[in-house]
Write an enzyme that holds these catalytic residues in place. Structure first.
Site, PDB file in Angstrom:
ATOM      1  N   PHE A 129       5.009   4.572  -1.925  1.00 25.48           N
ATOM      2  CA  PHE A 129       4.639   4.352  -0.534  1.00 25.48           C
ATOM      3  C   PHE A 129       5.606   5.122   0.357  1.00 25.48           C
ATOM      4  O   PHE A 129       6.825   5.062   0.161  1.00 25.48           O
ATOM      5  CB  PHE A 129       4.658   2.864  -0.183  1.00 25.48           C
ATOM      6  CG  PHE A 129       4.006   2.568   1.129  1.00 25.48           C
ATOM      7  CD1 PHE A 129       2.626   2.570   1.243  1.00 25.48           C
ATOM      8  CD2 PHE A 129       4.763   2.332   2.267  1.00 25.48           C
ATOM      9  CE1 PHE A 129       2.005   2.324   2.460  1.00 25.48           C
ATOM     10  CE2 PHE A 129       4.157   2.087   3.486  1.00 25.48           C
ATOM     11  CZ  PHE A 129       2.773   2.084   3.589  1.00 25.48           C
ATOM     12  N   ASP A 201      10.047  -2.404  -5.620  1.00 31.55           N
ATOM     13  CA  ASP A 201       9.284  -2.753  -4.433  1.00 31.55           C
ATOM     14  C   ASP A 201       8.073  -3.562  -4.890  1.00 31.55           C
ATOM     15  O   ASP A 201       7.251  -3.087  -5.676  1.00 31.55           O
ATOM     16  CB  ASP A 201       8.838  -1.485  -3.705  1.00 31.55           C
ATOM     17  CG  ASP A 201       8.077  -1.765  -2.411  1.00 31.55           C
ATOM     18  OD1 ASP A 201       7.470  -2.841  -2.290  1.00 31.55           O
ATOM     19  OD2 ASP A 201       8.057  -0.882  -1.536  1.00 31.55           O
ATOM     20  N   TYR A 226       2.986 -10.182   4.337  1.00 28.43           N
ATOM     21  CA  TYR A 226       1.748 -10.121   5.127  1.00 28.43           C
ATOM     22  C   TYR A 226       0.537  -9.667   4.330  1.00 28.43           C
ATOM     23  O   TYR A 226      -0.574  -9.668   4.863  1.00 28.43           O
ATOM     24  CB  TYR A 226       1.929  -9.238   6.362  1.00 28.43           C
ATOM     25  CG  TYR A 226       2.394  -7.819   6.097  1.00 28.43           C
ATOM     26  CD1 TYR A 226       1.509  -6.842   5.682  1.00 28.43           C
ATOM     27  CD2 TYR A 226       3.716  -7.475   6.295  1.00 28.43           C
ATOM     28  CE1 TYR A 226       1.934  -5.550   5.445  1.00 28.43           C
ATOM     29  CE2 TYR A 226       4.163  -6.182   6.073  1.00 28.43           C
ATOM     30  CZ  TYR A 226       3.266  -5.219   5.650  1.00 28.43           C
ATOM     31  OH  TYR A 226       3.696  -3.937   5.412  1.00 28.43           O
ATOM     32  N   LYS A 227       0.709  -9.310   3.074  1.00 26.87           N
ATOM     33  CA  LYS A 227      -0.425  -8.898   2.252  1.00 26.87           C
ATOM     34  C   LYS A 227      -0.964 -10.126   1.505  1.00 26.87           C
ATOM     35  O   LYS A 227      -1.565 -11.007   2.089  1.00 26.87           O
ATOM     36  CB  LYS A 227      -0.001  -7.778   1.307  1.00 26.87           C
ATOM     37  CG  LYS A 227       0.496  -6.524   2.017  1.00 26.87           C
ATOM     38  CD  LYS A 227       0.866  -5.446   1.025  1.00 26.87           C
ATOM     39  CE  LYS A 227       1.564  -4.264   1.692  1.00 26.87           C
ATOM     40  NZ  LYS A 227       0.678  -3.519   2.595  1.00 26.87           N
ATOM     41  N   ARG A 375     -10.374   1.888  -1.036  1.00 23.44           N
ATOM     42  CA  ARG A 375      -9.500   0.904  -1.663  1.00 23.44           C
ATOM     43  C   ARG A 375     -10.014  -0.506  -1.393  1.00 23.44           C
ATOM     44  O   ARG A 375     -10.268  -0.880  -0.248  1.00 23.44           O
ATOM     45  CB  ARG A 375      -8.076   1.067  -1.115  1.00 23.44           C
ATOM     46  CG  ARG A 375      -7.024   0.307  -1.886  1.00 23.44           C
ATOM     47  CD  ARG A 375      -5.633   0.637  -1.368  1.00 23.44           C
ATOM     48  NE  ARG A 375      -5.413   0.113  -0.020  1.00 23.44           N
ATOM     49  CZ  ARG A 375      -4.208  -0.176   0.470  1.00 23.44           C
ATOM     50  NH1 ARG A 375      -3.125   0.020  -0.256  1.00 23.44           N
ATOM     51  NH2 ARG A 375      -4.084  -0.642   1.701  1.00 23.44           N
TER      52      ARG A 375
END
Length: 416
Positions: A129, A201, A226-227, A375
């Site tokens: 990322f 991560d 938050y995911k 996705r």
């Protein structure tokens, strides 16, 4: 599976099905983007109101003590710890992934350099990322002492890239674009055999796949809430450091919340003895309160149960896309093997952006990632099997009618 009724039958027998009622989902929306932003728990709105009106409005500054605000980073960290294989007092909820990664990389480089001064290389994947790569680049520029960020183009090249000059392997457990998942224990072992430290991560792992940081003997980890953890947009991230490395952590952002006795107000910084030293400044209390709403739902099930349903949902999605949309140019980029993928399925299409915008217009919400990637994320707490069936049927219709060719679907917003 060749009929929607079969999907509905799976939902009726789903032991996690009742948990869906604890989330604020709009009727008619199929949400397959929890891997980017989770759905709000129904409890979040009332919790925010209680914090604002009661703890902040009535309690005012007294709530740092009476509502226990000051202890929330550690308390929430302990609540999150079982989801990632961490022990008590090894996790704090605080700041953002980017800030926490800066802390971790800085501290880990110092530890690695003390062990062997020639180790000045951070190894990672080019497909990592971007924020992880940017933070590493920025830190290296500040250090300006011959450090290097070494990137590989494929995961299979990581082992060869880690050598006697490597200080850290900076690895994202589940790739944000493809959903490919590393074997954390095996790769950590290889990193250690080469004399380096393993930094993980967990942005696309925590709350979605089984994670055992202590079992894998990892060194440091960061992640977000938050995911899959449903903490809300921009909710605080977390940082994990095992107890045996906490004392060696040198905080590069030595703010007052990481002080051993912050309210002594002394001019010299003295770090907290334990996990508290990884804090920096005053915490965002309202956001932290909402993180707990998501964690409370996870307390009603197990990671193993979530993983079983996650794989069943993604297996079904992949099978339906490849059978019902086989005449269209969709190419699966997510590994098929269960041990090699997270909780998403990604397909490449020549006009991926336009196709995704057409799906969103039909209330099937996934997201798009460059280059050409559709996705779809599967969050077992609230995604149903009929959602998977219906999403594929709408995808088929968008492709068959070429609805995606409408000019408005080619227009790009600030966030894609």
């Amino acid at each position: 599976m060749n009929h929607r009724d079969n999907a509905a039958a799976l939902d009726r027998d789903d032991p996690l099905g009742p948990l869906r009622e604890q989330f604020a989902l709009n009727d008619g929306v199929i949400y397959l983007d929890g891997n980017s932003l989770g759905v709000p728990p129904k409890a979040a709105a009332s919790r925010a109101a209680a914090i604002i009106a009661g703890e902040w409005g009535d309690g005012l500054i007294r709530s740092w003590n009476t509502a226990g605000w000051f202890a929330w980073p550690k308390r929430l960290g302990n609540k999150l710890a079982p989801l990632i294989g961490a022990a008590e007092d090894e996790v704090v909820v605080t700041d953002t992934i980017s800030i926490n990664l800066f802390k971790v990389l800085s501290a880990a480089l110092r530890v690695a350099n003390e062990r062997d001064p020639k180790r000045r290389v951070i190894v990672s994947e080019r497909s990592n990322f971007p924020t992880d790569l940017y933070i590493a680049q920025g830190l290296i520029e500040q250090l300006d002492r011959g450090y290097e960020l070494r990137l590989v183009d494929h995961a299979s090249e990581l082992t060869g890239a880690i050598d006697e000059n490597t200080a850290l392997g900076m690895i994202t457990h589940v790739n944000y674009r493809t959903g490919a998942m590393h074997d954390m224990a095996a790769l950590t072992r290889i990193i250690h055999e080469k004399g380096a430290l393993a930094v993980w991560d967990l942005a696309h792992s925590a709350g979605a796949v089984p994670v055992d940081l202590n079992g894998a003997n990892a060194d440091y980890a960061v992640g977000c809430t938050y995911k899959y953890l449903n903490g809300g947009p921009g909710s605080p991230a977390f940082i994990w450091v095992p107890k045996h490395l906490q004392g060696a952590f040198s905080q590069p952002l030595s703010g007052w919340w990481g002080h051993k006795k912050p309210f002594d107000m002394v001019p010299e910084y003295r770090p907290d003895d334990g996990i508290g030293r990884f804090l920096c400044g005053t915490q965002p209390i309202i956001s932290m309160g909402l993180v707990e709403c998501g964690l409370d739902v996870f307390g009603q099930t197990s990671v193993a149960a979530l993983r079983r349903k996650s794989l069943a949902l993604s297996d079904l999605f992949i099978d339906l896309v490849e059978t019902r949309c086989r005449e269209f140019p969709l190419q699966l980029v997510t590994p098929r093997a269960h041990t090699e993928r997270g909780s998403q399925a990604s397909f490449e299409h020549p006009h991926g952006y336009e196709v995704m915008q057409a799906l969103i217009a039909r209330n099937v919400i996934g997201d798009y990632r460059e280059p050409r990637i559709l996705r779809f994320g599967f969050t077992p707490l609230y995604t149903r099997y009929v959602d998977v069936w219906d999403a594929v049927e709408i995808l088929r219709d968008v492709l068959e009618t070429e609805a995606w060719r409408a000019p408005e679907y080619a227009e790009r917003g600030a966030v894609t």
